[in-house]
Write an enzyme that holds these catalytic residues in place. Structure first.
Site, mmCIF file in Angstrom:
data_model
loop_
_atom_site.group_PDB
_atom_site.id
_atom_site.type_symbol
_atom_site.label_atom_id
_atom_site.label_comp_id
_atom_site.label_asym_id
_atom_site.label_seq_id
_atom_site.Cartn_x
_atom_site.Cartn_y
_atom_site.Cartn_z
ATOM 1 N N CYS A 187 -2.080 -2.583 13.514
ATOM 2 C CA CYS A 187 -2.940 -1.589 13.929
ATOM 3 C C CYS A 187 -4.317 -2.459 14.415
ATOM 4 O O CYS A 187 -4.768 -2.242 15.347
ATOM 5 C CB CYS A 187 -3.077 -0.444 13.193
ATOM 6 S SG CYS A 187 -3.951 -0.731 11.706
ATOM 7 N N HIS A 216 -5.538 2.993 8.939
ATOM 8 C CA HIS A 216 -5.141 2.737 10.342
ATOM 9 C C HIS A 216 -6.150 3.116 11.262
ATOM 10 O O HIS A 216 -7.361 3.547 10.972
ATOM 11 C CB HIS A 216 -4.114 3.671 10.404
ATOM 12 C CG HIS A 216 -3.187 3.704 11.572
ATOM 13 N ND1 HIS A 216 -2.080 2.634 11.734
ATOM 14 C CD2 HIS A 216 -3.096 4.482 12.871
ATOM 15 C CE1 HIS A 216 -1.780 2.735 13.121
ATOM 16 N NE2 HIS A 216 -2.143 3.622 13.535
ATOM 17 N N HIS A 224 -1.878 2.690 20.116
ATOM 18 C CA HIS A 224 -2.020 1.991 18.551
ATOM 19 C C HIS A 224 -0.743 1.818 18.243
ATOM 20 O O HIS A 224 0.240 1.891 18.984
ATOM 21 C CB HIS A 224 -2.252 3.200 17.604
ATOM 22 C CG HIS A 224 -1.594 4.325 17.274
ATOM 23 N ND1 HIS A 224 -1.241 4.752 16.116
ATOM 24 C CD2 HIS A 224 -0.485 4.952 18.104
ATOM 25 C CE1 HIS A 224 -0.338 5.843 16.235
ATOM 26 N NE2 HIS A 224 0.180 5.830 17.334
#
Length: 394
Positions: free
Chosen positions: A309, A357, A369
């Site tokens: 990420c 994240h 993402h």
């Protein structure tokens, strides 16, 4: 007279031990009780977890793996930096050692010349090649017997010796730090692999029917996240419409009025210019991110074939000429925090209380993402996970 009475039955005798016929019955009864106890224990054993519980456990494991991934990324960054420093120090030590040897050779040539000509006292060669010539000279009061060039050679040798020793110590310390960083890197890697292995093991135990039901639960979660994204998109669209109307009205009033409002117009123009500049950067970020859609998530990866990420967000903003740190924990500290309602395309959206994240906001309540292992880079609602914060990097 001997007794002729019939002896009593004392049961089976074992040498050294006297038993009773009741022993056999007692053993059987105990065995029966033990079996009943095992049956009762089995009956009261924990029931099989529900699919919702399995999903929560798997999600938790993936999140823990995400945290471990960020630790791995941080450790890798430290390791890479430290390795670069060690390499530089070792090169410096090698260069300084070479200069030290050259200085030593020059001192040796002076000593040899003095020996051949007999122009110096006995032992000159030894003192010139000593580990600390200056101390020897000071003690013997021989420095005044050397030429200025010879004195320079001694000074140069001592300087090179001190600097080389210092750099060797620095290199040794850096090597020790590098070893520690490598140990952290290894531990973080093992942690990631363990969490992912546990998640895969849980999923592997599900039947085909359970996997289908779990997929249905996941779709329901995605639909709810999309609904919230659409609601945010409508809200932002309405706010944008009102802003444009207010701006148009202000421009009309400024045109109809006198020139006294020119300062206000200038400020508005400056704000518009700043917004336009960010939009241009954000467009490059999003173009890059869109081009990565479909590439696999791989923890620790920074592209170009795969990403985790924070690796994706770092690479996307780099494409716009902006350098971001490697981990989510550092990226969240860059720029300005804004509310979710005021999120603009290009902003970074961080998730979970542990900030494990991150995704790139693209508008309409959606982001691009790199989700998790087994999934590819994709577009998804920002409400798919609990939002921690939104940050505008520049």
């Amino acid at each position: 007279m001997a007794s002729h009475r019939k002896p009593r039955n004392t049961g089976q005798l074992i040498p050294g031990l006297r038993t009773s016929p009741a022993v056999g019955f007692t053993a059987a009864a105990l065995t029966s009780v033990a079996l009943m106890s095992q049956t009762a224990t089995a009956a009261t054993a924990a029931p099989k977890p529900s699919l919702e519980e399995v999903q929560k456990k798997v999600d938790d494991l993936y999140r823990q793996a995400g945290v471990a991934t960020q630790k791995y990324n941080a450790a890798k960054e430290r390791t890479d930096q430290q390795r670069t420093r060690v390499d530089g120090l070792l090169d410096d030590v090698a260069e300084r050692t070479e200069k030290l040897n050259e200085a030593r050779q020059e001192l040796g040539s002076f000593a040899a010349a003095q020996y051949r000509t007999g122009s110096a006292v006995s032992g000159t060669a030894t003192l010139l090649l000593a580990e600390d010539p200056q101390e020897y000279f000071d003690q013997s009061q021989l420095m005044n017997r050397l030429t200025s060039r010879q004195k320079e050679a001694v000074d140069d040798y001592q300087t090179q010796q001190i600097e080389t020793t210092k750099k060797r110590e620095e290199a040794t310390e850096s090597l020790e730090t590098l070893t520690e960083s490598q140990a952290d890197l290894k531990a973080s890697k093992q942690d990631v692999q363990q969490k992912l292995s546990e998640a895969r093991e849980l999923l592997s135990k599900l039947t085909a029917e359970e996997k289908a039901r779990l997929a249905a639960i996941e779709r329901k979660k995605e639909e709810e996240a999309r609904r919230k994204a659409e609601e945010l998109a409508r809200q932002q669209a309405e706010e944008e419409r009102q802003r444009q109307e207010a701006q148009e009205q202000a421009e009309q009033e400024a045109t109809a009025g006198s020139g006294t409002d020119s300062g206000s117009d200038s400020g508005s123009a400056g704000s518009s210019t700043g917004s336009s500049s960010y939009a241009a950067l954000a467009a490059k970020v999003i173009d890059f991110a869109e081009a990565q859609i479909g590439k696999p998530y791989v923890w620790g990866a920074t592209g170009p074939g795969s990403y985790d990420c924070s690796g994706l967000t770092q690479a996307a903003w780099k494409a716009a000429g902006v350098s971001l740190p490697r981990t989510t924990w550092d990226q969240v500290k860059v720029g300005t925090t804004v509310s979710v309602d005021n999120a603009q395309p290009g902003d970074l959206v961080f998730f979970y209380d542990d900030i494990s994240h991150v995704g790139i906001y693209i508008g309409n309540g959606e982001m691009i993402h790199a989700p998790k292992p087994g999934a590819n880079v994709r577009v998804e609602s920002i409400y798919y996970m609990p939002i921690h914060s939104v940050v505008r990097p520049v």
